[in-house]
Design a protein around this motif. Structure first.
Motif, PDB file in Angstrom:
ATOM      1  N   SER A   1     -11.184  -7.801  -7.246  1.00 23.30           N
ATOM      2  CA  SER A   1     -10.372  -9.189  -6.669  1.00 23.30           C
ATOM      3  C   SER A   1     -11.590 -10.369  -6.649  1.00 23.30           C
ATOM      4  O   SER A   1     -10.872 -11.442  -6.444  1.00 23.30           O
ATOM      5  N   GLU A   2     -12.793  -9.980  -6.269  1.00 28.06           N
ATOM      6  CA  GLU A   2     -13.825 -11.006  -6.063  1.00 28.06           C
ATOM      7  C   GLU A   2     -13.298 -12.076  -4.996  1.00 28.06           C
ATOM      8  O   GLU A   2     -13.153 -13.316  -5.202  1.00 28.06           O
ATOM      9  N   GLY A   3     -13.224 -11.373  -3.895  1.00 32.36           N
ATOM     10  CA  GLY A   3     -12.582 -12.135  -2.729  1.00 32.36           C
ATOM     11  C   GLY A   3     -11.252 -12.561  -2.762  1.00 32.36           C
ATOM     12  O   GLY A   3     -10.863 -13.713  -2.448  1.00 32.36           O
ATOM     13  N   PHE A   4     -10.239 -12.036  -3.468  1.00 33.44           N
ATOM     14  CA  PHE A   4      -8.901 -12.218  -3.563  1.00 33.44           C
ATOM     15  C   PHE A   4      -8.572 -13.545  -4.600  1.00 33.44           C
ATOM     16  O   PHE A   4      -7.711 -14.219  -4.548  1.00 33.44           O
ATOM     17  N   THR A   5      -9.732 -13.636  -5.572  1.00 30.78           N
ATOM     18  CA  THR A   5      -9.722 -14.846  -6.305  1.00 30.78           C
ATOM     19  C   THR A   5      -9.148 -14.506  -7.675  1.00 30.78           C
ATOM     20  O   THR A   5      -8.667 -15.295  -8.569  1.00 30.78           O
ATOM     21  N   ARG A   6      -8.846 -13.195  -8.209  1.00 31.41           N
ATOM     22  CA  ARG A   6      -8.391 -12.794  -9.226  1.00 31.41           C
ATOM     23  C   ARG A   6      -7.061 -11.842  -9.037  1.00 31.41           C
ATOM     24  O   ARG A   6      -6.972 -10.965  -8.152  1.00 31.41           O
ATOM     25  N   PRO A   7      -5.856 -12.686  -9.450  1.00 34.33           N
ATOM     26  CA  PRO A   7      -4.503 -12.250  -8.932  1.00 34.33           C
ATOM     27  C   PRO A   7      -4.097 -10.610  -9.388  1.00 34.33           C
ATOM     28  O   PRO A   7      -3.625  -9.864  -8.332  1.00 34.33           O
ATOM     29  N   LEU A   8      -4.400  -9.960 -10.723  1.00 36.81           N
ATOM     30  CA  LEU A   8      -4.287  -8.921 -10.815  1.00 36.81           C
ATOM     31  C   LEU A   8      -4.821  -7.855 -10.187  1.00 36.81           C
ATOM     32  O   LEU A   8      -4.354  -6.982  -9.650  1.00 36.81           O
ATOM     33  N   PRO A   9      -6.269  -7.862  -9.919  1.00 38.42           N
ATOM     34  CA  PRO A   9      -6.698  -6.879  -8.913  1.00 38.42           C
ATOM     35  C   PRO A   9      -6.494  -6.879  -7.472  1.00 38.42           C
ATOM     36  O   PRO A   9      -6.291  -6.051  -6.851  1.00 38.42           O
ATOM     37  N   THR A  10      -6.073  -8.191  -7.131  1.00 38.70           N
ATOM     38  CA  THR A  10      -5.362  -8.264  -5.831  1.00 38.70           C
ATOM     39  C   THR A  10      -4.330  -7.783  -5.548  1.00 38.70           C
ATOM     40  O   THR A  10      -3.811  -7.131  -4.738  1.00 38.70           O
ATOM     41  N   ALA A  11      -3.303  -7.876  -6.737  1.00 42.48           N
ATOM     42  CA  ALA A  11      -2.031  -7.176  -6.623  1.00 42.48           C
ATOM     43  C   ALA A  11      -2.181  -5.688  -6.748  1.00 42.48           C
ATOM     44  O   ALA A  11      -1.326  -5.062  -5.856  1.00 42.48           O
ATOM     45  N   VAL A  12      -2.983  -5.187  -7.689  1.00 37.31           N
ATOM     46  CA  VAL A  12      -3.359  -3.543  -7.419  1.00 37.31           C
ATOM     47  C   VAL A  12      -3.798  -3.153  -6.040  1.00 37.31           C
ATOM     48  O   VAL A  12      -3.240  -2.250  -5.570  1.00 37.31           O
ATOM     49  N   MET A  13      -4.576  -4.266  -5.484  1.00 37.00           N
ATOM     50  CA  MET A  13      -4.962  -3.494  -4.196  1.00 37.00           C
ATOM     51  C   MET A  13      -3.912  -3.451  -3.287  1.00 37.00           C
ATOM     52  O   MET A  13      -3.812  -2.565  -2.632  1.00 37.00           O
ATOM     53  N   VAL A  14      -2.854  -4.403  -3.433  1.00 34.55           N
ATOM     54  CA  VAL A  14      -2.052  -4.440  -2.309  1.00 34.55           C
ATOM     55  C   VAL A  14      -0.991  -3.506  -2.468  1.00 34.55           C
ATOM     56  O   VAL A  14      -0.688  -2.693  -1.239  1.00 34.55           O
ATOM     57  N   LEU A  15      -0.671  -3.100  -3.661  1.00 38.10           N
ATOM     58  CA  LEU A  15       0.111  -2.075  -3.992  1.00 38.10           C
ATOM     59  C   LEU A  15      -0.499  -0.859  -3.735  1.00 38.10           C
ATOM     60  O   LEU A  15       0.311   0.233  -3.236  1.00 38.10           O
ATOM     61  N   ALA A  16      -1.694  -0.353  -4.013  1.00 36.55           N
ATOM     62  CA  ALA A  16      -2.299   0.876  -3.681  1.00 36.55           C
ATOM     63  C   ALA A  16      -2.394   0.911  -2.135  1.00 36.55           C
ATOM     64  O   ALA A  16      -2.396   2.020  -1.777  1.00 36.55           O
ATOM     65  N   MET A  17      -2.594  -0.156  -1.381  1.00 35.04           N
ATOM     66  CA  MET A  17      -2.837  -0.091   0.047  1.00 35.04           C
ATOM     67  C   MET A  17      -1.591   0.507   0.459  1.00 35.04           C
ATOM     68  O   MET A  17      -1.411   1.165   1.591  1.00 35.04           O
ATOM     69  N   ALA A  18      -0.443  -0.353   0.196  1.00 32.41           N
ATOM     70  CA  ALA A  18       0.870  -0.160   0.639  1.00 32.41           C
ATOM     71  C   ALA A  18       1.028   1.532   0.542  1.00 32.41           C
ATOM     72  O   ALA A  18       1.776   2.231   1.258  1.00 32.41           O
ATOM     73  N   GLY A  19       0.822   1.800  -0.880  1.00 28.17           N
ATOM     74  CA  GLY A  19       1.117   3.371  -1.117  1.00 28.17           C
ATOM     75  C   GLY A  19       0.349   4.565  -0.339  1.00 28.17           C
ATOM     76  O   GLY A  19       0.801   5.501   0.147  1.00 28.17           O
TER      77      GLY A  19
END
Length: 106
Positions: free
Chosen positions: A23-41
């Motif tokens: 996500s490069e410090g939450f500057t890239r939307p797709l990896p950031t979204a994947v991170m949030v969803l994987a974290m929640a899961g």
């Protein structure tokens, strides 16, 4: 079933760690979204596993899977350095996870 849920939670922890890096410090939307969803899961599955597993055992195994998995992913996918000392440290984590599992009554 709780051990399967815990294993899946650990795998999702690896996914969110990799996505966080990408996500490069939450500057890239797709990896950031994947991170949030994987974290929640990951957290959700960990919570379900903790219905039956002791806190210390579940948390140790979950973090161990994530730590060693992220280490391996970093070496294999991101070209991070693999040294004998780093490999030894990962083996110590795995050893601790095995002892924790063997000492669990569930």
């Amino acid at each position: 079933m709780s051990w399967i849920l815990l294993g899946l939670a650990g795998l999702l922890e690896i996914v969110w760690a990799l996505a966080m890096k990408q996500s490069e410090g939450f500057t890239r939307p797709l990896p950031t979204a994947v991170m949030v969803l994987a974290m929640a899961g990951s957290f959700g599955l960990l919570a379900l596993a903790m219905r039956e597993l002791p806190l210390g055992t579940a948390y140790t195994i979950w973090t161990g899977i994530g730590a060693v998995g992220a280490f391996i992913a970093g070496v294999v996918l991101l070209g991070e350095t693999l040294t004998p000392l780093r490999a030894g440290a990962a083996l110590l984590i795995v050893s601790g996870m095995v002892v924790m599992k063997l000492s669990s009554s569930v």
